[in-house]
Write an enzyme that holds these catalytic residues in place. Structure first.
Site, mmCIF file in Angstrom:
data_model
loop_
_atom_site.group_PDB
_atom_site.id
_atom_site.type_symbol
_atom_site.label_atom_id
_atom_site.label_comp_id
_atom_site.label_asym_id
_atom_site.label_seq_id
_atom_site.Cartn_x
_atom_site.Cartn_y
_atom_site.Cartn_z
ATOM 1 C CB THR A 182 40.105 41.002 38.707
ATOM 2 O OG1 THR A 182 39.901 41.327 40.085
ATOM 3 C CG2 THR A 182 41.420 40.266 38.542
ATOM 4 C CG HIS A 186 33.210 36.992 45.225
ATOM 5 N ND1 HIS A 186 33.751 38.125 44.682
ATOM 6 C CD2 HIS A 186 34.062 36.617 46.206
ATOM 7 C CE1 HIS A 186 34.871 38.447 45.328
ATOM 8 N NE2 HIS A 186 35.080 37.530 46.241
ATOM 9 C CB CYS A 205 13.367 27.844 51.841
ATOM 10 S SG CYS A 205 14.444 26.407 51.733
ATOM 11 C CB CYS A 264 17.360 28.429 52.831
ATOM 12 S SG CYS A 264 16.156 28.574 54.176
ATOM 13 C CD GLN A 320 37.840 38.630 41.966
ATOM 14 O OE1 GLN A 320 37.977 39.265 43.010
ATOM 15 N NE2 GLN A 320 38.407 38.994 40.831
ATOM 16 C CG ASN A 321 32.839 38.338 36.980
ATOM 17 O OD1 ASN A 321 33.263 39.202 37.755
ATOM 18 N ND2 ASN A 321 33.331 38.176 35.764
ATOM 19 C CB VAL A 322 27.511 37.015 41.091
ATOM 20 C CG1 VAL A 322 28.429 36.942 42.328
ATOM 21 C CG2 VAL A 322 27.192 38.473 40.779
ATOM 22 C CD GLU A 327 42.741 51.794 32.839
ATOM 23 O OE1 GLU A 327 41.852 52.241 32.131
ATOM 24 O OE2 GLU A 327 42.663 51.711 34.075
ATOM 25 C CG ASN A 364 42.782 44.531 34.215
ATOM 26 O OD1 ASN A 364 41.850 43.753 34.411
ATOM 27 N ND2 ASN A 364 42.847 45.731 34.767
#
Ligand code: NAD
Ligand code: APR
Length: 237
Positions: free
Chosen positions: A178, A111, A138, A119, A93-95, A205, A203
């Site tokens: 996550t 994501h 572009c 564009c 999910q990280n960019v 937690e 995780n």
């Protein structure tokens, strides 16, 4: 639980795996959503209302991601992909591009990615490392139509069909860093479990999602290498 060496593995990562590389998560104390309103910087409506605010938000995150280094968790997942006999798909999910820089190859950025620009005039995608603004041209259609190549709230994530197929064939599903609050990523554990995959959560937690059959609480940079080591040594038993 020992996993068959033939099993294919699907891994889902979230902002927590990059936390020890110095990149802010979203919903933790001091996370990105504490200082920025999602509606302003992570929705198409926010971009239409004030594009400069959105360009600044992603320019700041792109610069921070460039300064960050992969941590031991990123490297452990690249080792798993390299050494595991079955297929390993990393859905993030990280960019940021820390998984790529750690050596992972089979990656889906559901994501989007900070180092890509989209564009909205011609739909072309181009890799991008600098800042973006309303006047950026572009390279495909020569019009000022570039936006961050990020999937915003209300938009459809990328490669969902490929992800669905991989989950249906997976023998092991590992969710790392996550909070499991955003769909469709939050639903992957159910999809994997429906196809008899073993489901693991690593995780800081436990999220308390009882669909995970095992849960390892701890920092990713410690817990992920330990778990990968246990998987790979299990191969030699
Ligand atoms: P959602 O309604 O499932 O929201 C999930 C969580 O996001 C909520 O529990 C809340 O914590 C937070 N959230 C959503 N809207 C918010 C708001 N206006 N203010 C504060 N918190 C908010 O998300 P959705 O609208 O159904 O979006 C899901 C789609 O958007 C999916 O395609 C998902 O992949 C994509 N997405 C992308 C990003 C990104 O920044 N790249 C972020 C979230 C969702
Ligand atoms: N090690 C492991 N887990 C960690 C660490 C760490 N060092 N630090 C934080 N975490 C955990 C937190 O406990 C939390 O459960 O990572 C999770 C981060 O959750 P979020 O901040 O909600 O980030 P994420 O789950 O990736 O958000 C999903 O929401 O807004 C969107 O686009 C955004 O893709 C993101 C999506």
């Amino acid at each position: 639980m020992s996993i068959s060496p033939k099993a294919s593995i699907v891994i889902l990562t979230g902002a927590g795996i990059s936390a020890e590389s110095g990149l802010a998560t979203f919903r933790d104390q001091g996370g990105l959503w504490a200082d920025h309103d999602i509606r302003d910087v992570a929705t198409p409506e926010g971009f239409a209302r004030n594009p400069d605010l959105v360009f600044d938000f992603y320019n700041m995150r792109r610069r921070e991601a460039r300064k960050a280094q992969p941590n031991a968790a990123h490297y452990a997942l690249a080792r798993l992909e390299n050494d595991w006999p079955g297929n390993v798909l990393l859905v993030t999910q990280n960019v940021d591009d820390l998984h790529e820089r750690a050596g992972s190859k089979n990656i889906i950025h559901m994501h989007g990615a900070l180092n890509s620009a989209l564009c909205f005039e011609c739909g072309s995608r181009q890799s991008w490392s600098g800042d973006l603004d309303q006047g950026t041209i572009c390279s495909n259609c020569s019009r000022p139509g570039l936006r961050p190549d990020i999937v915003w709230f209300g938009e459809i994530p990328y490669h969902m069909e490929d992800i669905g197929e991989a989950l249906a064939q997976s023998g092991l599903f590992i969710s790392i860093g996550t909070s499991g609050t955003v769909y469709p990523a939050a639903g992957f554990v159910m999809e994997a479990g429906m196809h008899e995959a073993h489901t693991i959560e690593i995780n800081l937690e436990a999220t308390g999602n009882t669909l995970f059959q095992e849960c390892y609480e701890g920092k990713a940079a410690t817990a992920v290498p330990e778990y990968v080591e246990s998987l790979l040594t299990g191969l030699n038993r």
